[in-house]
Design a protein around this motif. Structure first.
Motif, PDB file in Angstrom:
ATOM      1  N   PHE A 107       0.850  -1.195   0.000  1.00  0.00           N
ATOM      2  CA  PHE A 107       0.000   0.000   0.000  1.00  0.00           C
ATOM      3  C   PHE A 107       0.887   1.248   0.000  1.00  0.00           C
ATOM      4  N   GLY A 108       0.696   2.085  -1.025  1.00  0.00           N
ATOM      5  CA  GLY A 108       1.407   3.360  -1.052  1.00  0.00           C
ATOM      6  C   GLY A 108       2.101   3.610  -2.384  1.00  0.00           C
ATOM      7  N   ALA A 109       2.691   4.781  -2.511  1.00  0.00           N
ATOM      8  CA  ALA A 109       3.410   5.257  -3.695  1.00  0.00           C
ATOM      9  C   ALA A 109       2.431   5.602  -4.839  1.00  0.00           C
ATOM     10  N   LYS A 110       3.007   6.097  -5.937  1.00  0.00           N
ATOM     11  CA  LYS A 110       2.158   6.544  -7.056  1.00  0.00           C
ATOM     12  C   LYS A 110       1.529   5.337  -7.763  1.00  0.00           C
ATOM     13  N   PRO A 111       0.402   5.560  -8.471  1.00  0.00           N
ATOM     14  CA  PRO A 111      -0.256   4.448  -9.172  1.00  0.00           C
ATOM     15  C   PRO A 111       0.733   3.670 -10.043  1.00  0.00           C
ATOM     16  N   HIS A 135      -2.379   2.039  -4.530  1.00  0.00           N
ATOM     17  CA  HIS A 135      -1.510   3.222  -4.507  1.00  0.00           C
ATOM     18  C   HIS A 135      -1.856   4.115  -3.319  1.00  0.00           C
ATOM     19  N   GLY A 136      -1.029   5.115  -3.087  1.00  0.00           N
ATOM     20  CA  GLY A 136      -1.174   5.913  -1.866  1.00  0.00           C
ATOM     21  C   GLY A 136      -1.840   7.264  -2.073  1.00  0.00           C
ATOM     22  N   TYR A 137      -2.545   7.436  -3.205  1.00  0.00           N
ATOM     23  CA  TYR A 137      -3.198   8.731  -3.461  1.00  0.00           C
ATOM     24  C   TYR A 137      -4.717   8.540  -3.530  1.00  0.00           C
ATOM     25  N   PHE A 138      -5.251   8.005  -2.414  1.00  0.00           N
ATOM     26  CA  PHE A 138      -6.656   7.600  -2.309  1.00  0.00           C
ATOM     27  C   PHE A 138      -7.520   8.773  -1.844  1.00  0.00           C
ATOM     28  N   VAL A 158       3.026  -0.261   4.561  1.00  0.00           N
ATOM     29  CA  VAL A 158       2.353   1.034   4.433  1.00  0.00           C
ATOM     30  C   VAL A 158       3.422   2.067   4.062  1.00  0.00           C
ATOM     31  N   CYS A 159       3.348   2.533   2.814  1.00  0.00           N
ATOM     32  CA  CYS A 159       4.447   3.345   2.274  1.00  0.00           C
ATOM     33  C   CYS A 159       3.926   4.702   1.804  1.00  0.00           C
ATOM     34  N   LEU A 160       3.547   5.534   2.762  1.00  0.00           N
ATOM     35  CA  LEU A 160       2.956   6.846   2.446  1.00  0.00           C
ATOM     36  C   LEU A 160       3.877   7.989   2.823  1.00  0.00           C
ATOM     37  N   GLY A 161       5.081   7.687   3.305  1.00  0.00           N
ATOM     38  CA  GLY A 161       5.957   8.722   3.855  1.00  0.00           C
ATOM     39  C   GLY A 161       5.502   9.065   5.271  1.00  0.00           C
ATOM     40  N   SER A 162       6.380   9.757   5.962  1.00  0.00           N
ATOM     41  CA  SER A 162       6.101  10.088   7.361  1.00  0.00           C
ATOM     42  C   SER A 162       5.705  11.565   7.499  1.00  0.00           C
ATOM     43  N   PRO A 163       4.743  11.945   8.328  1.00  0.00           N
ATOM     44  CA  PRO A 163       4.063  11.151   9.346  1.00  0.00           C
ATOM     45  C   PRO A 163       2.786  10.469   8.857  1.00  0.00           C
ATOM     46  N   LYS A 164       2.485  10.618   7.526  1.00  0.00           N
ATOM     47  CA  LYS A 164       1.208  10.115   7.030  1.00  0.00           C
ATOM     48  C   LYS A 164       1.014   8.620   7.335  1.00  0.00           C
ATOM     49  N   GLN A 165       2.086   7.827   7.097  1.00  0.00           N
ATOM     50  CA  GLN A 165       1.922   6.373   7.250  1.00  0.00           C
ATOM     51  C   GLN A 165       1.701   5.964   8.707  1.00  0.00           C
ATOM     52  N   ILE A 184       7.103   1.947   6.006  1.00  0.00           N
ATOM     53  CA  ILE A 184       8.468   1.948   5.456  1.00  0.00           C
ATOM     54  C   ILE A 184       8.644   2.925   4.290  1.00  0.00           C
ATOM     55  N   GLY A 185       8.023   4.112   4.417  1.00  0.00           N
ATOM     56  CA  GLY A 185       8.302   5.258   3.552  1.00  0.00           C
ATOM     57  C   GLY A 185       8.392   4.986   2.062  1.00  0.00           C
ATOM     58  N   GLY A 186       9.509   5.385   1.479  1.00  0.00           N
ATOM     59  CA  GLY A 186       9.662   5.304   0.024  1.00  0.00           C
ATOM     60  C   GLY A 186      10.143   3.941  -0.463  1.00  0.00           C
ATOM     61  N   SER A 187       9.971   2.886   0.330  1.00  0.00           N
ATOM     62  CA  SER A 187      10.528   1.570  -0.045  1.00  0.00           C
ATOM     63  C   SER A 187       9.975   1.019  -1.359  1.00  0.00           C
ATOM     64  N   LEU A 188       8.667   1.220  -1.616  1.00  0.00           N
ATOM     65  CA  LEU A 188       8.101   0.662  -2.860  1.00  0.00           C
ATOM     66  C   LEU A 188       8.760   1.307  -4.071  1.00  0.00           C
ATOM     67  N   ASP A 189       9.082   2.603  -3.958  1.00  0.00           N
ATOM     68  CA  ASP A 189       9.786   3.291  -5.052  1.00  0.00           C
ATOM     69  C   ASP A 189      11.142   2.635  -5.308  1.00  0.00           C
ATOM     70  N   VAL A 190      11.799   2.218  -4.224  1.00  0.00           N
ATOM     71  CA  VAL A 190      13.124   1.592  -4.363  1.00  0.00           C
ATOM     72  C   VAL A 190      12.973   0.214  -5.010  1.00  0.00           C
ATOM     73  N   TYR A 211      23.375  11.841  -0.754  1.00  0.00           N
ATOM     74  CA  TYR A 211      22.928  11.332  -2.049  1.00  0.00           C
ATOM     75  C   TYR A 211      21.470  11.744  -2.308  1.00  0.00           C
ATOM     76  N   ARG A 212      20.628  11.567  -1.282  1.00  0.00           N
ATOM     77  CA  ARG A 212      19.199  11.900  -1.436  1.00  0.00           C
ATOM     78  C   ARG A 212      19.025  13.394  -1.650  1.00  0.00           C
ATOM     79  N   LEU A 213      19.866  14.193  -0.982  1.00  0.00           N
ATOM     80  CA  LEU A 213      19.774  15.645  -1.106  1.00  0.00           C
ATOM     81  C   LEU A 213      20.125  16.085  -2.530  1.00  0.00           C
ATOM     82  N   GLY A 221      14.851  21.388   3.175  1.00  0.00           N
ATOM     83  CA  GLY A 221      14.207  21.916   4.385  1.00  0.00           C
ATOM     84  C   GLY A 221      14.082  20.862   5.469  1.00  0.00           C
ATOM     85  N   ARG A 222      13.529  19.678   5.082  1.00  0.00           N
ATOM     86  CA  ARG A 222      13.322  18.659   6.110  1.00  0.00           C
ATOM     87  C   ARG A 222      14.637  18.054   6.584  1.00  0.00           C
ATOM     88  N   MET A 223      15.668  18.123   5.718  1.00  0.00           N
ATOM     89  CA  MET A 223      16.953  17.547   6.132  1.00  0.00           C
ATOM     90  C   MET A 223      17.671  18.388   7.183  1.00  0.00           C
TER      91      MET A 223
END
Ligand code: UDP
Length: 241
Positions: A107-111, A135-138, A158-165, A184-190, A211-213, A221-223
């Motif tokens: 559950f989560g990430a783009k369609p 997907h996570g854009y319900f 549940v992969c919606l990013g934090s704090p949503k998930q 587990i955040g962006g794991s499905l993207d990985v 690397y992510r930055l 900002g969040r970093m």
């Protein structure tokens, strides 16, 4: 289990192997449970938001997904055994789920991303039963709950990013069939190959954040929470001494 309080968040002091064993124990128990994987950004958010902190501390397993948290634990003299990245925990779990014939819902990430991730997961763990993807854009929680309950998974990523998930897991725990949820955040993207993880050398040098930055400058900002979090640990360590 050995638990360590780092600036208000209670982490389980576990290795990757122990984390996998704990998740399997939760899955085998057949009850509703959730696992969280805070990095320093999320842990810093917990310092600002006590309601969110309670959700994190109410988890059945809390592992440090980030070198920043492990560093803070060292600064405070309560050293955590190791970083347990959510995506690595998920990867290590797959063969165990396949072996035990457990059903996994993504559950989560783009369609389309969860379906691609499922293909990769089945390649990594032949025989894995992915019983559903969403997907996570319900629009409403109800449509997600209905889809999950129809598939009746044993494990839910549940992969919606934090704090949503974390909020989603805590709000919907009672509405869905008993299962073990992992935020587990962006794991499905990985898994789907949509987002690349940092090269191994950077992960080993604790430079994954850099690397992510570079790849996603919008995260700047969040970093900034990472240095703020480490300063808070330093301040706290001075108070202790
Ligand atoms: N996402 C989602 N629904 C939303 C917002 C985000 O499914 O409403 C997904 C997004 O597509 C991405 C993941 O949540 O796959 C968040 O990834 P990110 O790397 O930001 O997560 P982190 O692990 O850093 O919290």
């Amino acid at each position: 289990m050995d638990r360590v309080n780092i600036l208000g968040v209670t982490f389980d002091n576990v290795t990757m192997e122990q984390s996998v064993a704990r998740v399997i124990e939760l899955v085998e128990s057949g009850r509703t449970a959730y696992v969280v994987t805070p990095n320093s950004e999320i842990a810093y958010e917990c310092m600002k938001d006590s309601a969110f902190c309670n959700i994190i501390n109410g988890a059945d397993l809390t592992v440090p997904d980030g070198a920043g948290v492990v560093l803070a634990s060292k600064i405070l003299g309560r050293t955590l055994k190791q970083k347990v990245a959510g995506v690595e925990l998920a990867t290590a779990l797959l063969p165990e789920l396949s072996k035990r014939k457990k059903k996994l819902f993504l559950f989560g990430a783009k369609p389309g991303v969860a379906e691609k991730a499922a293909e990769e997961m089945k390649r990594l763990a032949p025989g894995l039963n992915v019983c559903g993807c969403m997907h996570g854009y319900f629009e409403t929680d109800e449509e997600v709950v209905t889809a999950i309950n129809a598939a009746a998974p044993d494990v839910l990523f549940v992969c919606l990013g934090s704090p949503k998930q974390e909020l989603w897991m805590s709000e919907n725990a009672e509405k869905i069939v008993p299962c073990t949820m992992l935020g587990i955040g962006g794991s499905l993207d990985v898994f789907a190959g949509v987002v690349k993880r940092a090269p191994d050398i950077m992960v080993r040098m604790n430079l994954e954040w850099l690397y992510r930055l570079v790849k996603q400058p919008s995260r700047f900002g969040r970093m900034l929470r990472l240095p703020k979090y480490l300063f808070a640990a330093l301040r706290e360590s001075k108070k202790i001494k």
